[in-house]
Scaffold this motif. Structure first.
Motif, short mmCIF file in Angstrom:
data_model
loop_
_atom_site.label_atom_id
_atom_site.label_comp_id
_atom_site.label_asym_id
_atom_site.label_seq_id
_atom_site.Cartn_x
_atom_site.Cartn_y
_atom_site.Cartn_z
N GLY A 22 3.86 4.81 -6.56
CA GLY A 22 3.68 4.18 -7.85
C GLY A 22 3.50 2.67 -7.79
N THR A 23 3.49 2.11 -6.59
CA THR A 23 3.31 0.67 -6.43
C THR A 23 1.87 0.29 -6.79
OG1 THR A 23 4.93 0.68 -4.66
CG2 THR A 23 3.46 -1.22 -4.77
N ARG A 36 -1.27 -2.14 -13.74
CA ARG A 36 -2.29 -2.15 -12.70
C ARG A 36 -2.42 -0.75 -12.11
NH1 ARG A 36 -3.58 -7.36 -10.79
NH2 ARG A 36 -2.21 -8.96 -11.61
N ALA A 37 -3.54 -0.47 -11.47
CA ALA A 37 -3.76 0.83 -10.83
C ALA A 37 -2.77 1.01 -9.68
CB ALA A 37 -5.19 0.94 -10.31
N THR A 38 -2.24 2.20 -9.53
CA THR A 38 -1.30 2.49 -8.45
C THR A 38 -2.06 3.01 -7.23
OG1 THR A 38 -0.96 4.78 -9.13
CG2 THR A 38 0.50 3.11 -10.11
N LYS A 40 -1.69 5.88 -5.77
CA LYS A 40 -2.08 7.27 -6.04
C LYS A 40 -3.34 7.33 -6.92
CE LYS A 40 -0.51 11.51 -8.27
NZ LYS A 40 -1.82 11.78 -8.82
N GLU A 41 -3.36 6.54 -7.97
CA GLU A 41 -4.52 6.53 -8.86
C GLU A 41 -5.77 6.10 -8.13
OE1 GLU A 41 -2.33 5.54 -13.10
OE2 GLU A 41 -2.96 3.89 -11.81
N TRP A 42 -5.66 5.07 -7.30
CA TRP A 42 -6.81 4.60 -6.54
C TRP A 42 -7.32 5.69 -5.59
CZ3 TRP A 42 -8.02 4.10 -1.44
CH2 TRP A 42 -9.18 3.39 -1.15
N ALA A 43 -6.41 6.33 -4.88
CA ALA A 43 -6.80 7.38 -3.94
C ALA A 43 -7.47 8.54 -4.66
CB ALA A 43 -5.58 7.87 -3.16
N ASP A 44 -6.91 8.98 -5.77
CA ASP A 44 -7.50 10.08 -6.53
C ASP A 44 -8.88 9.69 -7.06
OD1 ASP A 44 -5.23 11.61 -6.06
OD2 ASP A 44 -4.35 11.20 -8.03
N LYS A 45 -9.00 8.48 -7.59
CA LYS A 45 -10.28 8.00 -8.15
C LYS A 45 -11.37 7.95 -7.08
CE LYS A 45 -12.40 3.87 -10.05
NZ LYS A 45 -12.19 2.46 -10.37
N ASN A 46 -11.01 7.61 -5.85
CA ASN A 46 -11.98 7.44 -4.77
C ASN A 46 -12.12 8.66 -3.88
OD1 ASN A 46 -13.09 4.58 -4.90
ND2 ASN A 46 -10.91 4.28 -5.24
N GLY A 47 -11.55 9.78 -4.28
CA GLY A 47 -11.76 11.03 -3.57
C GLY A 47 -10.96 11.21 -2.29
N PHE A 48 -9.89 10.43 -2.12
CA PHE A 48 -9.01 10.64 -0.98
C PHE A 48 -8.01 11.71 -1.38
CE2 PHE A 48 -10.50 6.33 -0.18
CZ PHE A 48 -10.82 6.40 1.17
N ARG A 49 -8.15 12.88 -0.78
CA ARG A 49 -7.31 13.99 -1.20
C ARG A 49 -6.04 14.13 -0.37
NH1 ARG A 49 -7.91 18.58 1.98
NH2 ARG A 49 -9.38 18.32 3.66
N TRP A 51 -2.94 12.28 0.83
CA TRP A 51 -2.02 11.16 0.83
C TRP A 51 -0.61 11.72 0.68
CZ3 TRP A 51 0.90 11.17 -3.48
CH2 TRP A 51 0.37 11.75 -4.61
N HIS A 52 0.35 10.95 1.15
CA HIS A 52 1.74 11.40 1.12
C HIS A 52 2.64 10.22 0.79
CE1 HIS A 52 0.48 15.12 3.04
NE2 HIS A 52 -0.26 14.36 3.81
N GLN A 53 3.79 10.55 0.24
CA GLN A 53 4.78 9.51 -0.02
C GLN A 53 5.90 9.67 1.00
OE1 GLN A 53 6.26 9.19 -4.00
NE2 GLN A 53 7.97 7.92 -3.39
N LEU A 54 6.21 8.58 1.67
CA LEU A 54 7.28 8.57 2.65
C LEU A 54 8.61 8.47 1.91
CD1 LEU A 54 8.15 8.35 5.62
CD2 LEU A 54 7.91 5.88 5.41
N GLU A 55 9.50 9.41 2.17
CA GLU A 55 10.81 9.38 1.52
C GLU A 55 11.88 9.22 2.57
OE1 GLU A 55 11.48 12.51 -1.27
OE2 GLU A 55 9.40 12.49 -1.93
N PHE A 56 12.67 8.21 2.42
CA PHE A 56 13.78 7.97 3.33
C PHE A 56 14.85 7.18 2.60
CE2 PHE A 56 10.91 4.46 3.85
CZ PHE A 56 11.73 3.36 3.87
N LYS A 57 16.05 7.21 3.13
CA LYS A 57 17.16 6.49 2.50
C LYS A 57 17.68 5.44 3.46
CE LYS A 57 18.60 10.36 -0.34
NZ LYS A 57 19.69 11.21 -0.74
#
Length: 63
Positions: A22-23, A36-38, A40-49, A51-57
């Motif tokens: 969401g950054t 501003r565009a995030t 995820k939104e940029w990747a979806d708009k440009n056809g990058f299917r 992508w992953h979100q790194l989750e760690f604590k």
């Protein structure tokens, strides 16, 4: 990233891994509502299917 994708071999794929999807995407223009565009939104708009979100604590920092 768009240019890199074009020069990759056909069997290769560019994969994004973000800490926070969401950054706001760097250098994105402000919208009328002030947001501003995030990433995820940029990747979806440009056809990058792919992508992953790194989750760690960072529990160790709290100790």
């Amino acid at each position: 990233y768009l240019f890199i994708r074009e020069v990759l071999p056909p069997q290769a794929e560019l994969v994004f891994i973000w800490e926070k999807q969401g950054t706001a995407f760097p250098f994105s223009k402000k919208r009328k509502d002030g947001s501003r565009a995030t990433h995820k939104e940029w990747a979806d708009k440009n056809g990058f299917r792919n992508w992953h979100q790194l989750e760690f604590k960072l529990d160790l920092l709290d100790k």
